[in-house]
Motif scaffolding. Structure first.
Motif, short mmCIF file in Angstrom:
data_model
loop_
_atom_site.label_atom_id
_atom_site.label_comp_id
_atom_site.label_asym_id
_atom_site.label_seq_id
_atom_site.Cartn_x
_atom_site.Cartn_y
_atom_site.Cartn_z
N ALA A 3 -0.40 3.46 2.32
CA ALA A 3 0.92 2.93 1.98
C ALA A 3 1.99 3.95 2.29
O ALA A 3 1.72 5.12 2.53
CB ALA A 3 0.96 2.55 0.50
N HIS A 4 3.23 3.49 2.27
CA HIS A 4 4.36 4.37 2.55
C HIS A 4 4.62 5.22 1.31
O HIS A 4 5.23 4.76 0.36
CB HIS A 4 5.60 3.56 2.91
CG HIS A 4 5.43 2.79 4.17
ND1 HIS A 4 5.78 3.27 5.40
CD2 HIS A 4 4.93 1.55 4.40
CE1 HIS A 4 5.53 2.38 6.34
NE2 HIS A 4 5.00 1.32 5.75
N VAL A 5 4.16 6.45 1.32
CA VAL A 5 4.35 7.33 0.17
C VAL A 5 5.36 8.40 0.55
O VAL A 5 5.53 8.75 1.71
CB VAL A 5 3.02 7.98 -0.26
CG1 VAL A 5 2.06 6.94 -0.75
CG2 VAL A 5 2.39 8.77 0.89
N ASP A 202 -7.73 0.46 -5.29
CA ASP A 202 -8.01 -0.91 -4.86
C ASP A 202 -7.59 -1.06 -3.39
O ASP A 202 -6.39 -1.02 -3.08
CB ASP A 202 -7.22 -1.89 -5.74
CG ASP A 202 -7.57 -3.35 -5.43
OD1 ASP A 202 -8.01 -3.63 -4.30
OD2 ASP A 202 -7.36 -4.20 -6.32
N PRO A 203 -8.53 -1.25 -2.46
CA PRO A 203 -8.14 -1.32 -1.03
C PRO A 203 -7.27 -2.52 -0.70
O PRO A 203 -6.40 -2.44 0.16
CB PRO A 203 -9.50 -1.39 -0.32
CG PRO A 203 -10.47 -1.90 -1.35
CD PRO A 203 -9.98 -1.37 -2.66
N ASP A 204 -7.50 -3.65 -1.39
CA ASP A 204 -6.67 -4.83 -1.12
C ASP A 204 -5.23 -4.59 -1.55
O ASP A 204 -4.28 -4.99 -0.87
CB ASP A 204 -7.24 -6.05 -1.84
CG ASP A 204 -8.58 -6.48 -1.26
OD1 ASP A 204 -8.81 -6.23 -0.06
OD2 ASP A 204 -9.40 -7.05 -2.01
N LEU A 205 -5.06 -3.95 -2.72
CA LEU A 205 -3.71 -3.64 -3.17
C LEU A 205 -3.06 -2.62 -2.25
O LEU A 205 -1.87 -2.70 -1.96
CB LEU A 205 -3.74 -3.10 -4.60
CG LEU A 205 -2.39 -2.72 -5.20
CD1 LEU A 205 -1.45 -3.91 -5.21
CD2 LEU A 205 -2.54 -2.15 -6.60
N ALA A 206 -3.85 -1.68 -1.77
CA ALA A 206 -3.32 -0.69 -0.84
C ALA A 206 -2.77 -1.37 0.41
O ALA A 206 -1.71 -1.01 0.92
CB ALA A 206 -4.41 0.32 -0.46
N ALA A 207 -3.48 -2.38 0.90
CA ALA A 207 -3.00 -3.11 2.07
C ALA A 207 -1.70 -3.85 1.76
O ALA A 207 -0.78 -3.88 2.58
CB ALA A 207 -4.07 -4.10 2.54
N ALA A 208 -1.60 -4.43 0.57
CA ALA A 208 -0.39 -5.15 0.18
C ALA A 208 0.80 -4.19 0.08
O ALA A 208 1.91 -4.50 0.51
CB ALA A 208 -0.60 -5.88 -1.14
N LEU A 209 0.56 -3.01 -0.49
CA LEU A 209 1.63 -2.03 -0.61
C LEU A 209 2.07 -1.53 0.76
O LEU A 209 3.25 -1.34 1.02
CB LEU A 209 1.16 -0.86 -1.48
CG LEU A 209 0.85 -1.17 -2.94
CD1 LEU A 209 0.21 0.03 -3.62
CD2 LEU A 209 2.11 -1.57 -3.67
#
Length: 904
Positions: A3-5, A202-209
């Motif tokens: 994600a964009h951190v 959570d990899p799915d949440l990481a993709a959403a972020l």
């Protein structure tokens, strides 16, 4: 996690313990310990300075000169700084790079500090932490785009997204399924996303972020606890309980509490005048996943800019608030036919009233961005120009409320949605009183800052006028005192001034004799006090004169104090009326959107769509709004197309296979119909002769190709991931456009995947689907499946050239014309000829493996000649020899007959 951190905070190379620090460095170290993950802008006079690691990081990020300021614990202290007046520009650059910036301001004046002792230093403290999602300054914001802070929470299988737009005070919370987080975040396009640290695994949440595009901030899990969140929200709004705001799920309270905790930190505990949290059902919005949103270029083009997007093409708004409201409308279309019809009714009403619409748009163009001005004033970051923005918007609202309503009842009466807007525009006693006072007291063009003075009109505050007279017209005051003294004493006084005596009255020794007595002849005390006797002059003073010097020297400060007091009173009035003022701003924005969409509909001959609860999709003469505008600018005609799909089980197909050559318009046709869905359900008119649309719950597209190498995903893998999302989430109420499934693998593998995907969409998902493909074998599905039809984009060969007609008509394409397109693209003739030979061999030996090894390497000239550029015709040759400027009328006529007799 990809994600964009924000840029990581490095371990400090310096010992930042406060022991042995100078008083100023101790203040900086305390601020840094309070905000360890932020760059500290430390106010020192006219500069914001940075020290230690912050100075080194900022110098590199901003290109600043790195200097030194003394030592701390035997280490040199690096220092870099930016001028206070130029801070916004530097802040913008740091925020774009993902940094947080803590503003450590002077909390008192140097004079106030000296009162505590000669060695006391000015008190300083962090007054705000600037982050991407909490910007409020106009110079840091896109006036026509929202700037949102989002907070994500997942609890017991339920997800929620809380969204705060601090610049306008709007707060919204949306509950959704965890798998829908990506689509929900993409609709809001937040600048910053807060996530409890436990969710980062959570990899799915990481993709959403990652797809959200915002800077991601990790938050302690404890701050996402619903009980703690409820207390924070109640404290934020100054209430005992949240019952008045509605019933919230634990995940929603958790997300709101996370946002409240972050705002409490970044705003240094300042109370925020936010609108009450509004609970929105995600089920009431058309779900559009990030890949679909990007592929359709709804509000952003592929390069990230507005140019080339649907939003840019239809935007006719004249206010910043209206532009943001239109963006929101397109980003989150509705799924309720009744609500959609309400929006369309308002546009219809304005479409029929061109003169009134023109007048309203002219008035709106003079309005200001009151929503953001109110927020800045509530945060004590605003200035006199924000008060002027409030005055301007209130004046426009009051004018429009009377202008649209007219002196009598309207015939026909406005639709309910417009009546609601007009009611919101009308002044209340409080807002009317505020407007009247701002008109009476605030100057026409106020200064940028209250401390600059000059914001109150002359005549509004008598005591201010008196101080201004002392400050600006002291000579006039002196002359008046001189004249009164001459009248009272009967002697020729002159008022003089020097650094020792200040102002004094001077006359000759002869005239001074009667005034030297302590008392006058009538026994009253002598008002003229003797100060000094010279050889030929005597000097006197009076109580008024002795006070005049102090008054004049203090008049400037007193003027600023009175004006600051007046500004603060007005600011407090705005803060107290923040709710009603924001309601007016929202009504102005919605009015702008409605009139702008009516204007666009008139300009483009767009029609009102018919949206209902059926499963039908009928388009007559539909047009792609962006492509049509582009070709029209080039003076070319646009070819409209029909489309009919029906998911209700009628004779009409619900899945159409679209074939035809590249560049013939397949992708445009697919996108065009998807954009018509977006426009219709957003409550806009559509560029078509007719559109009947059965309400759609989810919009999917798989268009284009791209990889995600950082996550180890090839182009084909990304294609399959997007296809899988469609097959697992699409319902019979969904609309799907697929462009070339299976291209990234072997021919037979790709055909098999495309075939199976088409069958699944037809049999299982039952979604209305447009499926573009170059696998002509799929055309056989029309005979095998009940609700499949073939459409093809027409193309013709003429005189050796391939002509694209951009027309969709029933039936499958007979060929792909790929070799011809390659020639048009400039592929060398030998390569084109070789491709033609290979294609002929493959087509003649479909039933058996072609013996490609028998083909000679790069076929001979006669093969190449078949795809050489066409020779000019006799007519073209003759035309080339004619110079029209040298022909007489008779010669021109003879040339025309001669050309007509030639064979073409």
């Amino acid at each position: 996690m990809n994600a964009h951190v924000p840029p990581p905070t490095l371990q400090s190379a310096y010992d930042l313990s406060p022991e042995g620090a100078t008083p100023v460095m101790a203040q900086f170290i305390a601020a840094k310990q309070e905000q360890p993950d932020a760059l500290v802008f430390f106010r020192m006079g006219d500069f914001f300075e940075l020290f230690f690691d912050d100075a080194e990081v900022a110098a590199k990020a901003l290109g600043l000169a790195l200097t030194k300021r003394g030592k701390h614990r035997d280490q040199d202290i690096p220092m870099a700084g930016v001028p206070v007046h130029a801070m916004d520009g530097y802040l913008a650059r740091l925020i774009r790079q993902g940094f947080k910036v803590a503003i450590c301001e002077q909390l008192e004046s140097p004079e106030a500090a000296k009162k505590r002792g000669s060695k006391a230093i000015v008190s300083r403290g962090v007054v705000r932490v600037v982050t991407p999602g909490t910007l409020t300054e106009d110079s840091l914001l896109d006036a026509r785009g929202a700037n949102r802070l989002a907070a994500v929470s997942v609890r017991k299988g339920q997800a929620a997204v809380a969204v705060v737009e601090l610049s306008s005070g709007a707060v919204e919370v949306v509950g959704c399924a965890p798998q829908d987080l990506a689509a929900t975040l993409a609709a809001f396009r937040p600048s910053e996303v807060l996530v409890p640290d436990r969710l980062f695994s959570d990899p799915d949440l990481a993709a959403a972020l990652n797809a959200s595009g915002g800077v991601v901030q990790s938050m302690p899990q404890a701050q996402a606890d619903p009980a703690a969140g409820e207390r924070r929200i109640a404290a934020l709004y100054g209430v005992k309980a949240l019952d008045a705001f509605g019933a919230f799920e634990p995940a929603e309270i958790s997300a709101l509490g996370l946002a409240a905790a972050y705002l409490e930190t970044t705003q240094a505990g300042r109370r925020l005048a936010l609108s009450p949290p509004r609970r929105a059902e995600d089920a009431g919005r058309l779900a559009i996943d990030p890949a679909t949103r990007a592929g359709l270029e709804i509000d952003r083009a592929q390069d990230g800019g507005r140019e080339g997007s649907l939003l840019n093409q239809i935007d006719r708004t004249v206010t910043a608030g209206g532009a943001r409201a239109l963006t929101e409308r397109l980003a989150r279309p509705l799924t309720d036919p009744t609500a959609i019809a309400g929006r369309l009714d308002v546009i219809d009403w304005w479409l029929e009233r061109r003169p009134l619409r023109r007048d309203v748009r002219d008035a709106l163009s003079g309005s200001s961005d009151m929503a953001r001005a109110v927020t800045r004033l509530c945060l004590s970051r605003g200035g006199p120009r924000d008060l002027a923005a409030v005055r301007s918007a209130l004046a426009v609202a009051e004018r429009l409320a009377g202008q649209v309503a007219g002196p009598g009842p309207l015939d026909p009466p406005p639709p309910a949605g417009l009546s609601t807007l007009l009611a919101a525009l009308g002044p209340t006693p409080d807002t009317g009183a505020l407007l009247a006072e701002l008109y009476e007291g605030l100057v026409e063009e106020p200064p940028h800052l209250a401390r600059d003075g000059g914001l109150v009109r002359p005549g509004f505050r008598p005591e201010l006028d008196a101080q201004r007279t002392l400050r600006d017209d002291s000579r006039k005051v002196v002359v008046e005192i001189e004249q009164r003294a001459q009248t009272d004493a009967g002697v020729p006084f002159k008022v003089r001034h020097n650094a020792v005596l200040g102002y004094f009255l001077e006359t000759t020794a002869k005239h001074a004799e009667p005034l030297l007595a302590a008392r006058r002849e009538d026994g009253e005390a002598n008002p003229f006090i003797h100060r000094q006797t010279l050889a030929s002059q005597v000097r006197f003073t009076t109580v008024e004169l002795s006070e005049l010097d102090a008054k004049i020297s203090q008049a400037g400060q007193r003027c600023l104090a009175i004006e600051s007091e007046m500004f603060e009173a007005w600011r407090a009035r705005v803060e107290a009326l923040a709710g009603p003022l924001r309601a007016v701003a929202e009504a102005l924005a919605e009015l702008d959107v409605a009139t702008a969409l009516a204007q666009w509909a008139e300009e483009t001959n767009a029609v009102r769509p018919e949206v209902d609860d059926s499963l039908i999709f009928v388009v007559e003469a539909g047009r792609h709004p962006v492509v049509e505008a582009a070709v029209t600018r080039e003076g070319l005609p646009y070819t409209p197309n029909d489309c009919r799909l029906d998911g209700s089980g009628a004779d009409c197909a619900r899945l159409a296979l679209v074939t035809g050559p590249n560049m013939a318009g397949k992708s445009t046709f697919l996108r065009q119909n998807a954009l018509l869905v977006v426009l219709a359900q957003a409550g806009c008119f559509v560029p078509a002769a007719r559109l009947r649309l059965g309400m759609i719950d989810r919009l999917f597209s798989r268009i284009g190709a791209g990889d995600d190498l950082a996550r180890g995903r090839s182009t084909f893998m990304m294609e399959m991931v997007e296809t899988a999302a469609i097959l697992t989430q699409a319902t019979e109420r969904s609309f799907v456009i697929l462009d070339e499934i299976g291209r990234g693998t072997a021919t037979w593998d790709g055909l098999a995947i495309a075939w199976a995907t088409a069958e699944a969409l037809h049999e299982t998902n039952r979604a209305r689907t447009l499926f573009a493909t170059h696998y002509h074998e799929l055309a056989a599905l029309e005979d095998r499946l009940d609700h499949v039809c073939n459409l093809s984009m027409r193309a013709r060969e003429w005189n050796g050239e391939l002509v694209f007609l951009h027309e969709a008509h029933p039936g499958a394409a007979d060929r792909s014309y790929g070799v011809q397109v390659a020639r048009l693209a400039g592929v060398p003739p030998k390569v084109v000829a070789r491709a033609k030979s290979v294609l002929e061999r493959l087509e003649t030996e479909k039933s058996a493996p072609a013996r490609l090894e028998d083909l000679p390497l790069f076929a001979l000239a006669e093969t190449t000649a078949a795809y050489a550029p066409a020779k000019p015709s006799a007519v073209e040759t003759a035309l080339a020899d004619i110079d029209p400027d040298d022909l007489t009328p008779r010669e021109a006529l003879e040339a025309l007959y001669r050309l007509k007799g030639l064979e073409t």
